[in-house]
Design a protein around this motif. Structure first.
Motif, PDB file in Angstrom:
ATOM      1  N   ALA A   1     -51.344 -26.075 -42.796  1.00 22.52           N
ATOM      2  CA  ALA A   1     -52.208 -25.771 -43.931  1.00 22.52           C
ATOM      3  C   ALA A   1     -51.400 -25.379 -45.152  1.00 22.52           C
ATOM      4  CB  ALA A   1     -53.181 -24.660 -43.560  1.00 22.52           C
ATOM      5  N   ILE A   2     -50.250 -24.797 -44.913  1.00 22.12           N
ATOM      6  CA  ILE A   2     -49.510 -24.254 -46.050  1.00 22.12           C
ATOM      7  C   ILE A   2     -49.105 -25.342 -47.041  1.00 22.12           C
ATOM      8  CG2 ILE A   2     -47.162 -24.360 -45.133  1.00 22.12           C
ATOM      9  CD1 ILE A   2     -47.041 -21.334 -46.141  1.00 22.12           C
ATOM     10  N   PHE A   3     -48.922 -26.551 -46.551  1.00 20.06           N
ATOM     11  CA  PHE A   3     -48.581 -27.639 -47.469  1.00 20.06           C
ATOM     12  C   PHE A   3     -49.773 -27.987 -48.353  1.00 20.06           C
ATOM     13  CE2 PHE A   3     -45.068 -27.858 -44.629  1.00 20.06           C
ATOM     14  CZ  PHE A   3     -44.034 -28.364 -45.399  1.00 20.06           C
ATOM     15  N   GLY A   4     -50.944 -27.878 -47.793  1.00 22.69           N
ATOM     16  CA  GLY A   4     -52.138 -28.085 -48.606  1.00 22.69           C
ATOM     17  C   GLY A   4     -52.291 -26.981 -49.638  1.00 22.69           C
ATOM     18  N   ILE A   5     -51.994 -25.762 -49.240  1.00 24.62           N
ATOM     19  CA  ILE A   5     -52.069 -24.632 -50.160  1.00 24.62           C
ATOM     20  C   ILE A   5     -51.134 -24.851 -51.341  1.00 24.62           C
ATOM     21  CG2 ILE A   5     -51.518 -22.178 -50.401  1.00 24.62           C
ATOM     22  CD1 ILE A   5     -52.460 -21.764 -47.532  1.00 24.62           C
ATOM     23  N   LEU A   6     -49.915 -25.237 -51.043  1.00 26.69           N
ATOM     24  CA  LEU A   6     -48.939 -25.459 -52.108  1.00 26.69           C
ATOM     25  C   LEU A   6     -49.394 -26.567 -53.049  1.00 26.69           C
ATOM     26  CD1 LEU A   6     -45.590 -25.238 -50.135  1.00 26.69           C
ATOM     27  CD2 LEU A   6     -46.541 -23.564 -51.727  1.00 26.69           C
ATOM     28  N   GLY A   7     -49.871 -27.657 -52.457  1.00 28.46           N
ATOM     29  CA  GLY A   7     -50.308 -28.781 -53.281  1.00 28.46           C
ATOM     30  C   GLY A   7     -51.446 -28.372 -54.197  1.00 28.46           C
ATOM     31  N   GLU A   8     -52.398 -27.635 -53.645  1.00 30.57           N
ATOM     32  CA  GLU A   8     -53.562 -27.246 -54.415  1.00 30.57           C
ATOM     33  C   GLU A   8     -53.204 -26.219 -55.493  1.00 30.57           C
ATOM     34  OE1 GLU A   8     -56.238 -28.755 -54.170  1.00 30.57           O
ATOM     35  OE2 GLU A   8     -57.677 -27.537 -55.304  1.00 30.57           O
ATOM     36  N   LEU A   9     -52.293 -25.355 -55.166  1.00 32.13           N
ATOM     37  CA  LEU A   9     -51.815 -24.364 -56.131  1.00 32.13           C
ATOM     38  C   LEU A   9     -51.246 -25.089 -57.350  1.00 32.13           C
ATOM     39  CD1 LEU A   9     -52.213 -21.418 -55.559  1.00 32.13           C
ATOM     40  CD2 LEU A   9     -50.217 -21.508 -54.068  1.00 32.13           C
ATOM     41  N   THR A  10     -50.400 -26.066 -57.076  1.00 32.33           N
ATOM     42  CA  THR A  10     -49.798 -26.850 -58.155  1.00 32.33           C
ATOM     43  C   THR A  10     -50.889 -27.580 -58.941  1.00 32.33           C
ATOM     44  OG1 THR A  10     -47.868 -27.180 -56.761  1.00 32.33           O
ATOM     45  CG2 THR A  10     -48.097 -28.633 -58.667  1.00 32.33           C
ATOM     46  N   ALA A  11     -51.829 -28.160 -58.206  1.00 32.77           N
ATOM     47  CA  ALA A  11     -52.901 -28.915 -58.856  1.00 32.77           C
ATOM     48  C   ALA A  11     -53.718 -28.018 -59.781  1.00 32.77           C
ATOM     49  CB  ALA A  11     -53.804 -29.539 -57.791  1.00 32.77           C
ATOM     50  N   ARG A  12     -53.823 -26.750 -59.416  1.00 34.02           N
ATOM     51  CA  ARG A  12     -54.599 -25.830 -60.247  1.00 34.02           C
ATOM     52  C   ARG A  12     -53.742 -25.160 -61.313  1.00 34.02           C
ATOM     53  NH1 ARG A  12     -59.490 -23.183 -57.470  1.00 34.02           N
ATOM     54  NH2 ARG A  12     -60.089 -24.740 -55.935  1.00 34.02           N
ATOM     55  N   GLY A  13     -52.535 -25.623 -61.427  1.00 36.35           N
ATOM     56  CA  GLY A  13     -51.683 -25.118 -62.497  1.00 36.35           C
ATOM     57  C   GLY A  13     -51.093 -23.738 -62.245  1.00 36.35           C
ATOM     58  N   ARG A  14     -51.104 -23.308 -60.995  1.00 35.09           N
ATOM     59  CA  ARG A  14     -50.463 -22.026 -60.698  1.00 35.09           C
ATOM     60  C   ARG A  14     -49.095 -22.322 -60.094  1.00 35.09           C
ATOM     61  NH1 ARG A  14     -54.407 -17.175 -59.747  1.00 35.09           N
ATOM     62  NH2 ARG A  14     -56.385 -18.141 -60.319  1.00 35.09           N
ATOM     63  N   SER A  15     -48.098 -21.785 -60.670  1.00 34.30           N
ATOM     64  CA  SER A  15     -46.770 -22.125 -60.199  1.00 34.30           C
ATOM     65  C   SER A  15     -46.314 -21.161 -59.111  1.00 34.30           C
ATOM     66  CB  SER A  15     -45.798 -22.133 -61.392  1.00 34.30           C
ATOM     67  OG  SER A  15     -44.782 -21.213 -61.181  1.00 34.30           O
ATOM     68  N   VAL A  16     -45.573 -21.709 -58.168  1.00 34.74           N
ATOM     69  CA  VAL A  16     -44.979 -20.927 -57.091  1.00 34.74           C
ATOM     70  C   VAL A  16     -43.486 -20.867 -57.366  1.00 34.74           C
ATOM     71  CG1 VAL A  16     -44.515 -20.864 -54.616  1.00 34.74           C
ATOM     72  CG2 VAL A  16     -46.735 -21.712 -55.443  1.00 34.74           C
ATOM     73  N   PRO A  17     -42.864 -19.708 -57.444  1.00 39.05           N
ATOM     74  CA  PRO A  17     -43.431 -18.380 -57.157  1.00 39.05           C
ATOM     75  C   PRO A  17     -43.826 -17.594 -58.406  1.00 39.05           C
ATOM     76  CG  PRO A  17     -41.066 -18.224 -57.223  1.00 39.05           C
ATOM     77  CD  PRO A  17     -41.413 -19.642 -57.605  1.00 39.05           C
ATOM     78  N   ASP A  18     -43.789 -18.199 -59.575  1.00 34.70           N
ATOM     79  CA  ASP A  18     -44.002 -17.409 -60.788  1.00 34.70           C
ATOM     80  C   ASP A  18     -45.390 -16.793 -60.845  1.00 34.70           C
ATOM     81  OD1 ASP A  18     -41.458 -18.046 -61.512  1.00 34.70           O
ATOM     82  OD2 ASP A  18     -42.043 -19.812 -62.670  1.00 34.70           O
ATOM     83  N   ASP A  19     -46.411 -17.580 -60.525  1.00 37.06           N
ATOM     84  CA  ASP A  19     -47.766 -17.029 -60.552  1.00 37.06           C
ATOM     85  C   ASP A  19     -48.183 -16.481 -59.190  1.00 37.06           C
ATOM     86  OD1 ASP A  19     -47.992 -17.818 -63.214  1.00 37.06           O
ATOM     87  OD2 ASP A  19     -48.660 -19.824 -62.637  1.00 37.06           O
ATOM     88  N   VAL A  20     -47.844 -17.242 -58.166  1.00 39.38           N
ATOM     89  CA  VAL A  20     -48.251 -16.848 -56.823  1.00 39.38           C
ATOM     90  C   VAL A  20     -47.055 -16.948 -55.876  1.00 39.38           C
ATOM     91  CG1 VAL A  20     -49.771 -17.369 -54.872  1.00 39.38           C
ATOM     92  CG2 VAL A  20     -50.587 -17.707 -57.220  1.00 39.38           C
ATOM     93  N   SER A  21     -46.827 -15.930 -55.104  1.00 41.16           N
ATOM     94  CA  SER A  21     -45.796 -15.972 -54.065  1.00 41.16           C
ATOM     95  C   SER A  21     -46.427 -16.407 -52.751  1.00 41.16           C
ATOM     96  CB  SER A  21     -45.157 -14.595 -53.888  1.00 41.16           C
ATOM     97  OG  SER A  21     -44.294 -14.303 -54.974  1.00 41.16           O
ATOM     98  N   VAL A  22     -45.654 -17.152 -51.961  1.00 42.57           N
ATOM     99  CA  VAL A  22     -46.174 -17.632 -50.683  1.00 42.57           C
ATOM    100  C   VAL A  22     -45.158 -17.342 -49.585  1.00 42.57           C
ATOM    101  CG1 VAL A  22     -46.860 -19.674 -49.385  1.00 42.57           C
ATOM    102  CG2 VAL A  22     -47.526 -19.453 -51.783  1.00 42.57           C
ATOM    103  N   VAL A  23     -45.648 -16.768 -48.507  1.00 44.19           N
ATOM    104  CA  VAL A  23     -44.793 -16.551 -47.334  1.00 44.19           C
ATOM    105  C   VAL A  23     -45.416 -17.279 -46.158  1.00 44.19           C
ATOM    106  CG1 VAL A  23     -43.885 -14.885 -45.681  1.00 44.19           C
ATOM    107  CG2 VAL A  23     -43.947 -14.315 -48.112  1.00 44.19           C
ATOM    108  N   SER A  24     -44.606 -18.033 -45.467  1.00 36.82           N
ATOM    109  CA  SER A  24     -45.085 -18.740 -44.296  1.00 36.82           C
ATOM    110  C   SER A  24     -44.640 -18.005 -43.045  1.00 36.82           C
ATOM    111  CB  SER A  24     -44.530 -20.164 -44.294  1.00 36.82           C
ATOM    112  OG  SER A  24     -45.029 -20.870 -43.199  1.00 36.82           O
ATOM    113  N   MET A  25     -45.564 -17.850 -42.105  1.00 36.29           N
ATOM    114  CA  MET A  25     -45.249 -17.085 -40.903  1.00 36.29           C
ATOM    115  C   MET A  25     -44.919 -17.992 -39.724  1.00 36.29           C
ATOM    116  SD  MET A  25     -46.748 -13.655 -41.015  1.00 36.29           S
ATOM    117  CE  MET A  25     -47.283 -13.788 -39.332  1.00 36.29           C
ATOM    118  N   VAL A  26     -44.024 -17.543 -38.867  1.00 34.43           N
ATOM    119  CA  VAL A  26     -43.725 -18.256 -37.627  1.00 34.43           C
ATOM    120  C   VAL A  26     -43.433 -19.723 -37.933  1.00 34.43           C
ATOM    121  CG1 VAL A  26     -44.469 -18.642 -35.251  1.00 34.43           C
ATOM    122  CG2 VAL A  26     -45.379 -16.722 -36.530  1.00 34.43           C
ATOM    123  N   THR A  27     -42.410 -19.925 -38.712  1.00 38.72           N
ATOM    124  CA  THR A  27     -42.106 -21.243 -39.243  1.00 38.72           C
ATOM    125  C   THR A  27     -40.648 -21.563 -38.953  1.00 38.72           C
ATOM    126  OG1 THR A  27     -43.698 -20.916 -41.017  1.00 38.72           O
ATOM    127  CG2 THR A  27     -41.976 -22.546 -41.409  1.00 38.72           C
TER     128      THR A  27
END
Lengths: 347, 347
Positions: B252-278
């Motif tokens: 799912a995290i790849f979908g999250i990243l894609g959608e974040l970008t699509a909505r114009g929120r940059s990672v990590p400047d606007d939103v930080s993301v941590v993936s667990m057990v990866t």
DNA sequence: CCGCTTCGTCGAAGCGCTTCGACGATCATT
DNA sequence: AATGATCGTCGAAGCGCTTCGACGAAGCGG
């Protein structure tokens, strides 16, 4: 744990008769067979695998030799393993995974082979010059390769049909209207060291492009996201107006996608991307999901095992040689090229 | 193929003496040992695995039972398998991968266990209520679980320390200054069906957030890129000003990243993301590379095998129970939250 | 109705190894 | 010097199964 003796006693027959019922090696009358079967069921009898192996000189164990030095198995390899294991268990064999390190473990391999634990082996990640092949042959172990050595004429193998795969991928892009297609291969070192898939796809790409009257532009890339970014930069430097990319490199392609987005080129509107020899799982991770040539992982595993077992069970046929193409799965990363020059320029 | 008899003859000793040299079961004088060893070397002797297994009632084969119904193994599972195989071969055992389908193959499992081919087994992908455990125990096969059943008190297991892992991940984000953190878990169905990791991380997240005086916001997500996109939408609907996300869901995290970008929120400047057990491999695929809690895959494999072998070799210790935390690996997807409201609003 | 083949079953001999009991030789104890 | 222990080795008995040769009982043609 019930033994054959117990079954024989209960069924009032000799052990050999029980054995014949089990193996079907000699004819047994209906009545006797039924009594023996009943006794087995009642005692919940399971033949002892070791004893069988010792007496019959067949372990019914197949080895799957795979180098596990690097970062583990990709999805393609995993599919291969699962396909092979399923096929093996379907014909009553076990599949042993043996992580034979690619390099110095040659002695280890020899030892394994001499222990008579494997009736036959499947060798993965075969190099063009692979000393493991000779070691195994000397030990007299029936063998099927995944991939091909340089001269595989006398050997059994299953491999990907790279020519066909590249041809289809190129045809897909050309069919959409693309003319300026760049091929991103494995690294220059891989090419120099004679890594089969890299060489075969290179030649196939040249042939396919030339066949369409197009110029084959090729770029090597390290197997990493960074390698992909660098490769994209190189590709754009060389062919600024490229409209499509074909990539052999499951890892680099994520770097390519990231860099494409970073440079403001959208996929697939500005640039189409096709990933070669890729598993669906990986293709789905990308945004957009990648149009890919899906590797026939589990099918290859099954075929390899079946060929090996056919050889072992003595259906005569030495030397099974087969190439399997990857199949085109269209997802979101390919489309027709932009109708006319997307970013200025002539015409 | 030379046998023990050949070695004995050449070394002018009895077969039993050769056996004692090989196994070290009884004292042998220097001179004799040397002669036997020399004879072995000269004949290139390798003990026959089947005969050994039969006579000693120990096959020196360990089973790794893993369900292979779905889409194969992820990188974490692969690392586990390779770690286990390496550990097994280091202590002179073979590792057999057996793809025991999660469901109806219970009889198949029983049969396998009764064939006495495995000295012990490692069971992967254990469910909270797992009937395979009982089947194996009835067959009297030594057992180590990966994961835990609901009541694992009498069993040996190795599992991820989800509590500790979540705590560290949250601490990392809070340390960077994040206050509004959303946890993306597995699907609602997984939670309802009592999937251990999903439940344990959920509770741990609540505890960790509460401990920091923060509100624990949680969203379930299907295991797919689409599920990730939907989850992001839900998260933003619920907490529009979130600055960080913690995701349990490698896909799912790849979908999250894609959608974040699509909505114009940059990672990590606007939103930080941590993936667990990866796994690192997967973390590196994303753009930017994911800060992640790296799963101790190969370590777990090694530990599980070592515990099993220790049990087999009778060093007495029943019941090895151990939890391993994932380790934080900081990559490019986390940073301090935007200094003040990035998209308008009060303060 | 006789000799011959085929069928169905049995007993015994291993497969290559481990392990147990036995036994001479060596060595420390009284 | 006699008495155990301990050491180092041997022979033999399996481990649970397959497979070979043998053999009585049918079944066949002539």
């Amino acid at each position: 744990m019930a033994t054959m003796h117990d079954v024989a006693r209960l069924a009032q027959v000799s052990v050999s008769t029980v054995s014949y019922v089990l193996t079907g090696t000699r004819p047994i009358s209906q009545g006797t067979r039924a009594r023996v079967l009943a006794a087995m069921a009642e005692l919940d009898y399971q033949p002892n695998a070791m004893a069988r192996g010792l007496a019959s000189r067949r372990s019914r164990i197949l080895g799957l030799l795979l180098p596990m030095d690097e970062r583990g198995l990709g999805a393609t390899e995993t599919a291969f393993v699962t396909g092979a294991a399923a096929a093996a268990s379907a014909v009553g064999y076990h599949l042993v995974l043996s992580p034979v390190g690619g390099g110095g473990d040659l002695d280890e391999l020899r030892r394994l082979a001499s222990q008579r634990m494997f009736d036959g082996v499947v060798l993965m990640e075969v190099q063009l010059a692979d000393e493991r092949v000779a070691a195994l042959q000397e030990a007299g172990v029936p063998l099927v390769l995944i991939g091909r050595t340089g001269d595989a004429s006398g050997l059994s193998y299953v491999d990907i049909d790279f020519e066909q795969t590249v041809r289809e991928a190129v045809a897909h892009l050309v069919g959409l209207g693309h003319r300026r297609i760049v091929y991103v291969n494995h690294s220059a070192e891989a090419l120099n060291s004679g890594y089969g898939p890299a060489l075969r796809t290179r030649d196939a790409f040249v042939a396919a492009m030339t066949g369409h009257g197009l110029e084959p532009v090729m770029i090597p890339a390290e197997d990493s996201a960074a390698g992909g970014r660098a490769a994209l930069a190189a590709a754009l430097a060389r062919t600024p107006d490229l409209t499509a990319m074909l990539a052999m490199n499951e890892t680099a392609i994520f770097g390519i996608l990231g860099e494409l987005t970073a440079r403001g080129r959208s996929v697939p509107d500005d640039v189409s991307v096709v990933s070669m020899v890729t598993s669906p799982q990986v293709a789905e991770l990308a945004t957009p999901a990648l149009t890919a040539m899906t590797s026939p992982g589990s099918t290859m595993g099954r075929i390899a095992i079946e060929a090996l077992v056919r050889h072992l069970d003595g259906s005569g046929d030495e030397r099974h040689q087969q190439l399997l193409p990857c199949s085109l799965e269209i997802r979101g990363s390919t489309a027709a090229p932009p109708s006319r020059q997307p970013m200025g320029a002539d015409q």
